[in-house]
Scaffold this motif. Structure first.
Motif, short mmCIF file in Angstrom:
data_model
loop_
_atom_site.label_atom_id
_atom_site.label_comp_id
_atom_site.label_asym_id
_atom_site.label_seq_id
_atom_site.Cartn_x
_atom_site.Cartn_y
_atom_site.Cartn_z
N ALA A 3 0.83 -1.20 0.00
CA ALA A 3 0.00 0.00 0.00
C ALA A 3 0.87 1.26 0.00
N ALA A 4 1.93 1.23 0.79
CA ALA A 4 2.84 2.38 0.83
C ALA A 4 3.48 2.61 -0.53
N ASP A 5 3.82 1.52 -1.21
CA ASP A 5 4.44 1.63 -2.54
C ASP A 5 3.45 2.10 -3.60
N ALA A 6 2.15 1.99 -3.29
CA ALA A 6 1.12 2.38 -4.26
C ALA A 6 0.86 3.88 -4.27
N VAL A 7 1.40 4.60 -3.29
CA VAL A 7 1.13 6.04 -3.18
C VAL A 7 1.81 6.81 -4.31
N PHE A 8 1.01 7.58 -5.01
CA PHE A 8 1.52 8.44 -6.09
C PHE A 8 1.82 9.83 -5.57
N GLY A 9 0.91 10.37 -4.77
CA GLY A 9 1.11 11.72 -4.25
C GLY A 9 -0.01 12.15 -3.34
N TYR A 10 -0.01 13.44 -3.02
CA TYR A 10 -0.95 13.99 -2.04
C TYR A 10 -1.54 15.29 -2.53
N THR A 11 -2.74 15.61 -2.06
CA THR A 11 -3.40 16.85 -2.40
C THR A 11 -4.27 17.28 -1.22
N ILE A 12 -4.78 18.49 -1.26
CA ILE A 12 -5.69 18.98 -0.22
C ILE A 12 -7.12 18.70 -0.64
N VAL A 13 -7.94 18.34 0.32
CA VAL A 13 -9.35 18.02 0.06
C VAL A 13 -10.24 18.83 1.00
N ASN A 14 -11.25 19.48 0.44
CA ASN A 14 -12.28 20.14 1.23
C ASN A 14 -13.59 19.39 1.01
N ASP A 15 -14.01 18.64 2.02
CA ASP A 15 -15.25 17.87 1.96
C ASP A 15 -16.39 18.75 2.48
N TRP A 16 -16.96 19.55 1.57
CA TRP A 16 -18.07 20.43 1.96
C TRP A 16 -19.23 19.60 2.49
N SER A 17 -19.87 20.08 3.55
CA SER A 17 -20.91 19.29 4.23
C SER A 17 -22.12 20.15 4.60
N ALA A 18 -23.29 19.64 4.26
CA ALA A 18 -24.55 20.27 4.67
C ALA A 18 -24.96 19.63 5.99
N ARG A 19 -24.61 20.24 7.10
CA ARG A 19 -24.75 19.60 8.40
C ARG A 19 -26.20 19.38 8.81
N ASP A 20 -27.11 20.28 8.42
CA ASP A 20 -28.50 20.08 8.78
C ASP A 20 -29.09 18.88 8.03
N LEU A 21 -28.74 18.72 6.75
CA LEU A 21 -29.20 17.55 6.01
C LEU A 21 -28.56 16.28 6.57
N GLN A 22 -27.27 16.36 6.86
CA GLN A 22 -26.54 15.20 7.37
C GLN A 22 -27.10 14.75 8.72
N SER A 23 -27.38 15.70 9.61
CA SER A 23 -27.87 15.36 10.94
C SER A 23 -29.17 14.58 10.87
N ARG A 24 -30.06 14.98 9.97
CA ARG A 24 -31.34 14.28 9.84
C ARG A 24 -31.17 12.90 9.22
N GLU A 25 -30.42 12.80 8.12
CA GLU A 25 -30.32 11.53 7.43
C GLU A 25 -29.48 10.51 8.21
N MET A 26 -28.56 10.97 9.07
CA MET A 26 -27.76 10.05 9.87
C MET A 26 -28.62 9.28 10.87
N GLN A 27 -29.80 9.78 11.15
CA GLN A 27 -30.71 9.08 12.06
C GLN A 27 -31.20 7.75 11.47
#
Length: 292
Positions: free
Chosen positions: A144-168
């Motif tokens: 797995a370590a040898d499979a790494v090509f590189g790295y980048t930054i990720v912003n996982d935008w989240s709609a918390r009100d929608l998420q809170s309801r559907e997580m139920q």
């Protein structure tokens, strides 16, 4: 080496100068890290050209995007806000849990993302993503370590009100995460970032909103290494070159929901149209995104 997709095409970027690559990054990545470095070195022998931040586009289109949850402090804070629960689930310590997010709703550096129509608790999530240059099934951690090509930054935008309801429902996040993920500003190849003796990356990670600092953490606070995450994802399954595996949100205010959970109120407030989120990760770069 920093590999970017510009309005002018795929390129190696070095400071304010770019060098054209002979193929898009979607085709370069599956060739593997070693070959990509050779092609990049050849490109830098050519004539460079000037570029600016406005030229940066989505670096590549991963076949799949797995988003993990590897920061203990994030779990503890967000559970209070989203799940109305306290502490960290015992099962979290068993393995690096992840979910699949939408690979068709990706945005590049500087892009404005749409807020879901009914969302009034929009949030960002500061993460680092690993890009695979090799695939396989049931990979060992060394493979797995040898499979790494590189790295980048990720912003996982989240709609918390929608998420809170559907997580139920108990099925996990869906529409609360379905609308946007930002990636960039480029891919930093694995040879540029030195691993610690335990296999972790010790990088400073920061996020601000409209220029006001909100959160800061060290990437080394991940409970699992990227190699462990990749190996786990490949277990009884398959990973492919170009797959993106995100670290999950950092602690220390890597998202607003963590701070809301600790404060018992939405302070700082949810993101609104016009807000600008800036993420900085040591050794990788800066990723900026705004709310449309």
């Amino acid at each position: 080496m920093r590999l970017a997709t510009l309005r002018q095409g795929a390129a190696v970027v070095d400071g304010d100068t770019a060098y054209a690559l002979p193929m898009p990054l979607d085709e370069l990545i599956p060739l593997g890290l070693e070959r990509a470095l050779e092609i990049g070195a050849e490109a830098k022998q050519g004539k460079g050209f000037a570029y600016g931040e406005v030229d940066l586009l989505l670096p590549f289109k991963p076949p799949s995007v797995r988003d993990f949850v590897t920061f203990e402090s994030h779990v503890e804070g967000v559970r209070r806000s989203v799940d109305n629960a306290s502490g960290v689930p015992e099962a979290w310590y068993d393995a690096p849990t992840f979910y699949f997010t939408n690979p068709h709703a990706l945005y590049g550096p500087g892009a404005a993302i749409p807020r879901p129509v009914t969302c009034r608790a929009l949030d960002f999530e500061l993460e680092v993503g690993v890009v695979l240059g090799r695939g396989g099934s049931d990979l060992t951690e060394a493979e797995a370590a040898d499979a790494v090509f590189g790295y980048t930054i990720v912003n996982d935008w989240s709609a918390r009100d929608l998420q809170s309801r559907e997580m139920q429902v108990g099925l996990g996040p869906a529409k609360g995460k379905d609308f946007a993920t930002s990636i960039g500003p480029w891919i930093v190849t694995a040879d540029e970032l030195a691993l610690s003796s335990d296999g972790s990356l010790d990088l400073d990670c920061r996020v601000s909103v409209n220029g006001t600092p909100v959160g800061q953490d060290r990437l080394s606070h991940m409970h699992w290494t990227f190699a462990e995450m990749i190996a786990y994802a490949s277990r009884d399954s398959v990973v492919l070159p170009g797959d993106l595996l995100a670290s999950g949100t950092t602690g220390g205010g890597g998202c607003l929901a963590e701070l809301w959970g600790r404060a018992g109120a939405q302070v700082p407030p949810p993101l609104e149209p016009g807000d600008v989120v800036t993420m900085e990760v040591e050794g990788i770069g800066t990723l900026t995104g705004s709310v449309a």
